[in-house]
Design a protein around this motif. Sequence first.
Motif, PDB file in Angstrom:
ATOM      1  N   TYR A 213      32.370  52.142  39.662  1.00 40.05           N
ATOM      2  CA  TYR A 213      31.784  51.087  38.820  1.00 40.05           C
ATOM      3  C   TYR A 213      30.785  50.329  39.688  1.00 40.05           C
ATOM      4  O   TYR A 213      30.806  50.435  40.918  1.00 40.05           O
ATOM      5  CB  TYR A 213      32.860  50.136  38.266  1.00 40.05           C
ATOM      6  N   ASP A 245      34.279  42.982  44.592  1.00 45.82           N
ATOM      7  CA  ASP A 245      35.102  43.878  43.769  1.00 45.82           C
ATOM      8  C   ASP A 245      34.376  45.215  43.803  1.00 45.82           C
ATOM      9  O   ASP A 245      33.352  45.392  43.144  1.00 45.82           O
ATOM     10  CB  ASP A 245      35.196  43.307  42.351  1.00 45.82           C
ATOM     11  N   ASP A 256      39.886  50.598  43.024  1.00 48.23           N
ATOM     12  CA  ASP A 256      39.325  49.387  42.400  1.00 48.23           C
ATOM     13  C   ASP A 256      39.909  48.203  43.166  1.00 48.23           C
ATOM     14  O   ASP A 256      41.068  47.855  42.974  1.00 48.23           O
ATOM     15  CB  ASP A 256      39.748  49.390  40.918  1.00 48.23           C
ATOM     16  N   THR A 258      39.499  44.278  45.071  1.00 50.71           N
ATOM     17  CA  THR A 258      38.794  42.988  45.176  1.00 50.71           C
ATOM     18  C   THR A 258      39.370  42.153  46.306  1.00 50.71           C
ATOM     19  O   THR A 258      40.597  42.077  46.470  1.00 50.71           O
ATOM     20  CB  THR A 258      38.913  42.174  43.871  1.00 50.71           C
ATOM     21  N   GLU A 387      45.502  42.193  39.703  1.00 53.49           N
ATOM     22  CA  GLU A 387      44.292  41.455  40.074  1.00 53.49           C
ATOM     23  C   GLU A 387      44.260  40.037  39.499  1.00 53.49           C
ATOM     24  O   GLU A 387      43.425  39.729  38.644  1.00 53.49           O
ATOM     25  CB  GLU A 387      43.051  42.235  39.654  1.00 53.49           C
ATOM     26  N   GLU A 426      42.626  41.954  44.304  1.00 53.17           N
ATOM     27  CA  GLU A 426      42.987  43.119  43.478  1.00 53.17           C
ATOM     28  C   GLU A 426      43.438  44.284  44.349  1.00 53.17           C
ATOM     29  O   GLU A 426      42.690  44.766  45.200  1.00 53.17           O
ATOM     30  CB  GLU A 426      41.773  43.558  42.635  1.00 53.17           C
TER      31      GLU A 426
HETATM   32 MN    MN Z   1      37.970  45.469  40.200  1.00 54.22          MN
END
Ligand code: MN
Length: 449
Positions: A213, A245, A256, A258, A387, A426
């Motif tokens: 992402y 993030d 993923d 953070t 998160e 996260e």
């Molecule tokens: Mn994230």
Amino acid sequence: MTDAIDPLFPAHLQHVQALADRALEREGYDGLVVYSGRPGLHFLDDHGPAFKANPHFLHWAPLQEAPDCFVRYLPGRRPQLVFHQPADYWHKPPAVPTAAWTREFDLTVIREPAAARGLLDAGNRRLACIGELPAEFAEWGFSATNPAGLLSYLHYHRAAKTPYELACMRQASRLGAVGHVAAEKAYRAGASEFEVHQAYCSAVGLREQELPYGNIIAFGEGAAVLHYTTLGRRRDVPRPTFLIDAGAQFRGYASDITRTHIADAAGTDPTFLELMAAMEMLQLELCAAVRPGFDYRQIHLLAHRLIAGALVQEGVVSGCTAKQAAENGVSSVFFPHGIGHLLGIQVHDVAGLAADDSGRTEIPRPTGHRYLRLTRRLEPGMVVTIEPGLYFIDLLLDEAQKSGLGRYIAWDVVRRLKPYGGIRIEDDVACSASGTPENLTRDAFAQIV
Ligand code: MN
Ligand code: GLY
Ligand code: MN
């Protein structure tokens, strides 16, 4: 690393085949075709967005950069991989894969997509096809394209990962952790958000389009924008905090992650420092709740109670108890997103709300919590994110003021803390049959320092 992961692939593929067997039988099909996809074009343009393979295809074969390829599977037979390697002098055609996993397939190379038609043909059998099919495949004789019942079954069961998938996700976590360390270093050296992003990509060794992402890299008040992807070019901006993030991908599986950093403790408001410490502690407590049989909604609601506790404790919220703040909507002013989601091939992986594999019923979100993406009970092998966040968001603070919730908010404290933007931590956590969760993110950071 590959040496350790490769031996896990055959059992993974057997699991994928077993899922297909059951799904096909239940839905009345004799076989499955999975199409990798084809890159599209921007409107009125001859260029398009980066190619993203069909996630179902990636579940079968770790080929992220291979358009117009197919897996064909007939229960009881070896799966077939039809690999498209065009004769093309404008682009470099994808190399025919030779890695260990290819030994599990009968592999045929084609030069143009139309050549797949004869290879996929299965006589009178009823074949279901999964993928975004170009119009030219309409006459290829599939009995159904993307039938809902079949997809629901496969989506639901994809939530629990195989040992191979977990190994890929550990590696994605390690890559992400390496990137985070490089990014923090760049921030401390005075880089702009954009330069921090570049440092991240270089350290991870992935192009932007290969990231799971768009990186969220925010200094100061930007951290209050949940998906801040602007990537400011200036260095001389206020930078009391740094929220990043950012994840990575390995063989199609995502991490993923953070983290929130402060520029320097001595120059930071003590209340914000206390909130940072409280968020770290409560995040770890929430991670510990990732156990088989636990209702993920309860983790979300626990997060609200704990964050409300921190807000009351630090005097950001006053005039009500933490329990009241978690119930009357005040905690949502500061923590307005879900506690996390399923993670896997897709960052927000599918079937988070599914009550079962039929696709007919969803497990409702708790009332008032419309952004929660996962409501299922946790099962061994599921990987979820944890998160929690705490932000100073003008839009929500203004709404709180108008709705009457403002009387519980200590506005002078909020004004003081606004320049810090917010805090999010996260981690990616695997639910384990042993009952002890595996924190892929913290393990990854521990391994690289
Ligand atoms: Mn994230
Ligand atoms: N990076 C998007 C998310 O945390 O869900
Ligand atoms: Mn996430």
